[in-house]
Design a protein around this motif. Structure first.
Motif, PDB file in Angstrom:
ATOM      1  N   GLY A   1       0.803  -1.223   0.000  1.00  0.00           N
ATOM      2  CA  GLY A   1       0.000   0.000   0.000  1.00  0.00           C
ATOM      3  C   GLY A   1       0.830   1.264   0.000  1.00  0.00           C
ATOM      4  N   ASN A   2       1.618   1.450   1.049  1.00  0.00           N
ATOM      5  CA  ASN A   2       2.311   2.732   1.192  1.00  0.00           C
ATOM      6  C   ASN A   2       3.403   2.958   0.143  1.00  0.00           C
ATOM      7  OD1 ASN A   2       0.768   3.523   3.378  1.00  0.00           O
ATOM      8  ND2 ASN A   2       2.099   2.483   4.850  1.00  0.00           N
ATOM      9  N   ALA A   3       4.153   1.908  -0.185  1.00  0.00           N
ATOM     10  CA  ALA A   3       5.199   2.077  -1.197  1.00  0.00           C
ATOM     11  C   ALA A   3       4.560   2.392  -2.539  1.00  0.00           C
ATOM     12  CB  ALA A   3       6.061   0.821  -1.302  1.00  0.00           C
ATOM     13  N   GLY A   4       3.495   1.667  -2.870  1.00  0.00           N
ATOM     14  CA  GLY A   4       2.821   1.899  -4.145  1.00  0.00           C
ATOM     15  C   GLY A   4       2.257   3.308  -4.227  1.00  0.00           C
ATOM     16  N   ALA A   5       1.673   3.781  -3.119  1.00  0.00           N
ATOM     17  CA  ALA A   5       1.112   5.140  -3.108  1.00  0.00           C
ATOM     18  C   ALA A   5       2.221   6.168  -3.324  1.00  0.00           C
ATOM     19  CB  ALA A   5       0.384   5.397  -1.793  1.00  0.00           C
ATOM     20  N   ALA A   6       3.351   5.955  -2.667  1.00  0.00           N
ATOM     21  CA  ALA A   6       4.463   6.904  -2.814  1.00  0.00           C
ATOM     22  C   ALA A   6       5.050   6.853  -4.225  1.00  0.00           C
ATOM     23  CB  ALA A   6       5.555   6.601  -1.777  1.00  0.00           C
ATOM     24  N   TRP A   7       5.287   5.663  -4.708  1.00  0.00           N
ATOM     25  CA  TRP A   7       5.871   5.538  -6.060  1.00  0.00           C
ATOM     26  C   TRP A   7       4.898   6.062  -7.109  1.00  0.00           C
ATOM     27  CZ3 TRP A   7      10.572   3.399  -8.158  1.00  0.00           C
ATOM     28  CH2 TRP A   7      11.528   3.107  -7.183  1.00  0.00           C
ATOM     29  N   ALA A   8       3.606   5.844  -6.910  1.00  0.00           N
ATOM     30  CA  ALA A   8       2.616   6.351  -7.869  1.00  0.00           C
ATOM     31  C   ALA A   8       2.666   7.883  -7.902  1.00  0.00           C
ATOM     32  CB  ALA A   8       1.220   5.854  -7.503  1.00  0.00           C
ATOM     33  N   ALA A   9       2.774   8.487  -6.726  1.00  0.00           N
ATOM     34  CA  ALA A   9       2.819   9.952  -6.663  1.00  0.00           C
ATOM     35  C   ALA A   9       4.064  10.497  -7.356  1.00  0.00           C
ATOM     36  CB  ALA A   9       2.787  10.404  -5.198  1.00  0.00           C
ATOM     37  N   TYR A  10       5.212   9.901  -7.071  1.00  0.00           N
ATOM     38  CA  TYR A  10       6.460  10.386  -7.677  1.00  0.00           C
ATOM     39  C   TYR A  10       6.513  10.064  -9.168  1.00  0.00           C
ATOM     40  CZ  TYR A  10       8.284  12.065  -3.291  1.00  0.00           C
ATOM     41  OH  TYR A  10       8.455  12.776  -2.136  1.00  0.00           O
ATOM     42  N   ALA A  11       5.932   8.931  -9.576  1.00  0.00           N
ATOM     43  CA  ALA A  11       5.890   8.602 -11.003  1.00  0.00           C
ATOM     44  C   ALA A  11       5.028   9.632 -11.730  1.00  0.00           C
ATOM     45  CB  ALA A  11       5.366   7.185 -11.208  1.00  0.00           C
ATOM     46  N   ALA A  12       3.896  10.011 -11.113  1.00  0.00           N
ATOM     47  CA  ALA A  12       3.039  11.034 -11.725  1.00  0.00           C
ATOM     48  C   ALA A  12       3.823  12.338 -11.871  1.00  0.00           C
ATOM     49  CB  ALA A  12       1.793  11.255 -10.862  1.00  0.00           C
ATOM     50  N   ARG A  13       4.544  12.676 -10.836  1.00  0.00           N
ATOM     51  CA  ARG A  13       5.351  13.901 -10.839  1.00  0.00           C
ATOM     52  C   ARG A  13       6.403  13.872 -11.945  1.00  0.00           C
ATOM     53  NH1 ARG A  13       4.852  18.930  -8.676  1.00  0.00           N
ATOM     54  NH2 ARG A  13       6.779  19.695  -7.725  1.00  0.00           N
ATOM     55  N   ALA A  14       6.922  12.653 -12.211  1.00  0.00           N
ATOM     56  CA  ALA A  14       7.979  12.488 -13.221  1.00  0.00           C
ATOM     57  C   ALA A  14       7.417  12.286 -14.619  1.00  0.00           C
ATOM     58  CB  ALA A  14       8.851  11.286 -12.848  1.00  0.00           C
ATOM     59  N   GLY A  15       6.098  12.074 -14.715  1.00  0.00           N
ATOM     60  CA  GLY A  15       5.519  11.746 -16.019  1.00  0.00           C
ATOM     61  C   GLY A  15       5.898  10.349 -16.478  1.00  0.00           C
ATOM     62  N   MET A  16       6.024   9.442 -15.518  1.00  0.00           N
ATOM     63  CA  MET A  16       6.445   8.075 -15.813  1.00  0.00           C
ATOM     64  C   MET A  16       5.261   7.131 -15.598  1.00  0.00           C
ATOM     65  SD  MET A  16       9.517   6.122 -13.775  1.00  0.00           S
ATOM     66  CE  MET A  16      10.761   7.349 -14.159  1.00  0.00           C
TER      67      MET A  16
END
Ligand SMILES: *Cc1c(COP(=O)(O)O)cnc(C)c1O
Ligand SMILES: [Zn+2]
Length: 394
Positions: free
Chosen positions: A137-152
């Motif tokens: 849950g938490n890792a996925g939420a964090a990585w999803a947020a940063y991926a969105a920020r990166a356009g990835m």
């Protein structure tokens, strides 16, 4: 402020790898890989005083991070997290010099942001367009947020029982979210298949070498906040163990830099009795975790990892620091969650509360002495887990 990264290295068989190419685990022996730095160069070019003047973010340790260009980091504003004294809780558990490092202030509300910020930044630097990972849950939420920020692009697989808010966070930040009937190990199998089939970059815990570097900053930060002195004990809620391994790696690098001296803090892996593979292996004196923990279950969902890939590194960190591993019941952790909130105003996640219960148990056993300086890591915000709050208005 440029990275002193030199290469990746296998801690088990010492095989080296070019850090400018993408790697997962050691192709020779399957161990996670560790980032290595030119610490002689850092010692000559950076001082603790120079660090002092830098912005109060995790990027202040740029030399000890893998990003070539720290100015291009994918960032959501990662402030240094407070290291708070907890005198009233300390009195309640018999530890006079008790501190809590409160990681709940980071983007997405958990320390997973440290790993995601560095992991996503480095993946982008190396040209990755699509990452994938299993998550509780938490890792996925964090990585999803940063991926969105990166356009990835990002694909996550998450157990159905994971905290619902994290699943919604992944969805709202645009991650392709696969909900799995099973545990994180089942989610992991699905992601491995997807990576083989579609060429996604596998960013699973410790299959991707840079998330660890982000989590390492937790250790750097806490030592700096203590004026480059070391506490006696650090208690960490251990699932995959990345934070614990990261703190040990921080201590190692700081020692090689000559920035710390003396006895290392004893690292404690705190687990829930419903999923305690590290504790079982530690008590048996084993160096690896042979079997996954059966029927893993705990309210501290972030530490439900039946068989961590970094088992050897976790157990090694405990042994090297004269630490230990201890399991506590969910009920004990939830009692401590209430107490920490009522006595200190800190609304912790259940994983953070597990460290309080562990410290209490170790104090009762005499493993922690009354005068010792003890740091607990609260890895996330209580507000992410509304279902774990039992107390109601009266
Ligand atoms: C992931 C997680 C942990 C465990 O992290 P590891 O470093 O992988 O052991 C602890 N607490 C919370 C809140 C988490 O999300
Ligand atoms: Zn190897």
């Amino acid at each position: 402020m440029t990275s002193a990264l030199t290469h990746l290295e296998c801690p088990r068989c010492a095989q080296g790898y070019d850090a400018q190419a993408l790697h997962n685990v050691c192709t020779a022996c399957g161990s996670p890989l560790l980032a290595r730095y030119d610490l002689d160069l850092v010692r000559r070019t950076l001082s603790r005083d120079a660090l002092d003047a830098r912005p109060q973010t995790m990027w202040r340790y740029a030399e000890l991070l893998p990003l070539q260009d720290v100015a291009a980091a994918v960032s959501l504003g990662e402030a240094m997290t407070p290291l708070l004294r907890a005198p009233r809780l300390g009195a309640a558990i018999g530890v006079d010099d008790l501190w809590v490092k409160d990681e709940s202030r980071l983007p997405t509300g958990t320390f997973k942001a440290r790993g995601a910020a560095v992991g996503v930044s480095r993946a982008r630097e190396l040209g990755v367009e699509h990452v994938a990972m299993p998550t509780n849950g938490n890792a996925g939420a964090a990585w999803a947020a940063y991926a969105a920020r990166a356009g990835m692009r990002i694909t996550v697989a998450v157990p159905r029982d994971a905290p619902q808010i994290t699943v919604r966070e992944m969805a709202v930040t645009g991650a392709d979210t696969i909900v799995v009937d099973g545990l994180i190990s089942d989610a992991g199998r699905l992601i491995a298949e997807g990576c083989a089939e579609h060429g996604w970059f596998d960013a699973s815990t410790l299959r991707e070498p840079y998330r660890l570097e982000g989590k390492k900053t937790m250790g750097l930060e806490l030592v700096e906040q203590l004026g480059w002195t070391l506490p006696d004990v650090i208690v960490y809620p251990t699932g995959g163990g990345v934070g614990l391994i990261g703190i040990a790696k921080a201590l190692q690098e700081l020692e090689e830099l000559g920035w710390i001296g003396g006895r290392w803090p004893r690292l404690v892996a705190a687990q829930a009795s419903g999923c305690a593979p590290v504790v079982r292996a530690w008590e048996r004196g084993e160096r690896r975790i042979a079997e996954p923990w059966p029927d893993a279950h705990t309210v501290a969902f972030g530490i439900t990892v039946p068989k961590p890939l970094g088992d050897e590194l976790i157990l090694d960190a405990l042994a090297r620091t004269a630490g230990c591993a201890v399991a506590v019941e969910d009920g004990q952790a939830l009692d401590e969650l209430d107490r920490l909130a009522a006595l200190e105003g800190l609304f912790a996640c259940p994983e953070g509360a597990v460290t309080v219960a562990a410290a209490r148990a170790l104090r009762e056993q005499g493993w922690i002495a009354a005068g010792e300086r003890v740091v607990l890591i609260n890895t996330g915000a209580g507000v992410l887990y509304p279902e774990s709050v039992r107390r109601r208005p009266q």
